[in-house]
Design a protein around this motif. Sequence first.
Motif, PDB file in Angstrom:
ATOM      1  N   GLU A   1      -7.682   3.173  -2.742  1.00  0.00           N
ATOM      2  CA  GLU A   1      -6.235   3.083  -2.875  1.00  0.00           C
ATOM      3  C   GLU A   1      -5.758   1.702  -3.278  1.00  0.00           C
ATOM      4  O   GLU A   1      -4.868   1.569  -4.109  1.00  0.00           O
ATOM      5  CB  GLU A   1      -5.562   3.524  -1.573  1.00  0.00           C
ATOM      6  CG  GLU A   1      -5.710   5.026  -1.333  1.00  0.00           C
ATOM      7  CD  GLU A   1      -5.435   5.407   0.093  1.00  0.00           C
ATOM      8  OE1 GLU A   1      -5.403   4.492   0.956  1.00  0.00           O
ATOM      9  OE2 GLU A   1      -5.256   6.602   0.361  1.00  0.00           O
TER      10      GLU A   1
ATOM     11  N   LYS B   1       0.829  -1.199   0.000  1.00  0.00           N
ATOM     12  CA  LYS B   1       0.000   0.000   0.000  1.00  0.00           C
ATOM     13  C   LYS B   1       0.869   1.257   0.000  1.00  0.00           C
ATOM     14  O   LYS B   1       0.521   2.270  -0.619  1.00  0.00           O
ATOM     15  CB  LYS B   1      -0.923  -0.005   1.218  1.00  0.00           C
ATOM     16  CG  LYS B   1      -2.032   1.030   1.147  1.00  0.00           C
ATOM     17  CD  LYS B   1      -3.066   0.803   2.233  1.00  0.00           C
ATOM     18  CE  LYS B   1      -4.231   1.765   2.074  1.00  0.00           C
ATOM     19  NZ  LYS B   1      -5.291   1.526   3.076  1.00  0.00           N
TER      20      LYS B   1
ATOM     21  N   LYS C   1       0.451   4.049  -2.948  1.00  0.00           N
ATOM     22  CA  LYS C   1       0.164   5.450  -2.633  1.00  0.00           C
ATOM     23  C   LYS C   1       1.240   6.368  -3.203  1.00  0.00           C
ATOM     24  O   LYS C   1       0.941   7.456  -3.706  1.00  0.00           O
ATOM     25  CB  LYS C   1       0.041   5.628  -1.124  1.00  0.00           C
ATOM     26  CG  LYS C   1      -1.198   4.972  -0.530  1.00  0.00           C
ATOM     27  CD  LYS C   1      -1.241   5.083   0.986  1.00  0.00           C
ATOM     28  CE  LYS C   1      -1.557   6.479   1.437  1.00  0.00           C
ATOM     29  NZ  LYS C   1      -1.766   6.544   2.910  1.00  0.00           N
TER      30      LYS C   1
ATOM     31  N   ASP D   1       0.676   6.626  -6.894  1.00  0.00           N
ATOM     32  CA  ASP D   1      -0.461   7.501  -7.171  1.00  0.00           C
ATOM     33  C   ASP D   1      -0.065   8.973  -7.110  1.00  0.00           C
ATOM     34  O   ASP D   1      -0.537   9.796  -7.899  1.00  0.00           O
ATOM     35  CB  ASP D   1      -1.594   7.232  -6.169  1.00  0.00           C
ATOM     36  CG  ASP D   1      -2.324   5.923  -6.453  1.00  0.00           C
ATOM     37  OD1 ASP D   1      -2.141   5.365  -7.554  1.00  0.00           O
ATOM     38  OD2 ASP D   1      -3.067   5.466  -5.569  1.00  0.00           O
ATOM     39  N   LYS D   2       0.825   9.311  -6.177  1.00  0.00           N
ATOM     40  CA  LYS D   2       1.284  10.700  -6.073  1.00  0.00           C
ATOM     41  C   LYS D   2       2.109  11.101  -7.297  1.00  0.00           C
ATOM     42  O   LYS D   2       1.996  12.228  -7.784  1.00  0.00           O
ATOM     43  CB  LYS D   2       2.108  10.884  -4.800  1.00  0.00           C
ATOM     44  CG  LYS D   2       1.266  10.911  -3.534  1.00  0.00           C
ATOM     45  CD  LYS D   2       2.111  11.268  -2.323  1.00  0.00           C
ATOM     46  CE  LYS D   2       1.238  11.399  -1.077  1.00  0.00           C
ATOM     47  NZ  LYS D   2       2.033  11.796   0.108  1.00  0.00           N
TER      48      LYS D   2
END
Length: 300
Positions: free
Chosen positions: A133, A30, A34, A37-38
Amino acid sequence: MQQHYCATKQLGNTHCKLISVLHGAPNTSKVIIKAQDKVNAAKNPISRLIYKALLCAKTEIIKTSIRYNCTHNERYILLSRGFIQPLVEYARIRKPDNIVAIGNPVTIPVDLAGFSLENKKKQLLYVGRMDYENKRVNRIIEVWQDIYKDYPQWELVLVGDGPHKSELMKYVDDNKINRVRFEGFQVDPPIRYYKDASIFMLTSDLEGFGLVIIESMSYGVVPVVYGSYEAVYDIIKNGHSGFITPFPYNKEYTIRKIRYLMDNDDKRKEMADNAMNDAGKFTIESISQQWYDVIKNALK
């Protein structure tokens, strides 16, 4: 999630040996998702470079940690045989001989007294955390949005809570998507939902094992699961006890499999029966025996 058991390589100056468990996917997490994704969301080139650097740093820290644990443990246990080679390649493991795999057992009660596949309702079911997410529950809503008008006797049931539940509910309301039930967090195991539902959906980008799949299969719910992780192939025999949709995620392919099951009652019941049989290899008795064998061999 990584857990360490002082059950069996020698620890410090003691005679205590170690077994470690990587309770998740070996080549992502995870934290990494994340961070990715940023990077993808960054519009400023400088921000994108910073986020890429952070992503690389986090990735190397995780790889170093895995290599250390593989070296300093008598056994390093993964959740799936399919995870072993990806772990070796991802973390650049030189000596993988101590890496083994043991799946998760079904721990909820499986009481089939009075249960019959004939009593199944026309329901699609999701059980789990409501987040974007890694669970990507929005994909399930989007699939339902495209097909619900064609199946007026069916409904979608979502069981669980999480940070994006309110957003999902608002999306359903704003788009006037009918026959969607949000059941919320359940204190007790969601057995009554498994008994009722006919099709189970999971579209996660990240899973360690997906125990809810086996739980649902134990009660004859046919799974349609996104094949984003190797362990799912240990659980579902594709086309026999459920469907595994290919990587990368494809909504239209998922919809085709869902429609197939909704349109073919006899085939759905046949696969439901197969699902119940396949779930039987994940009983707590079977999995605990694998643990006993690993610990016994490690102590030799």
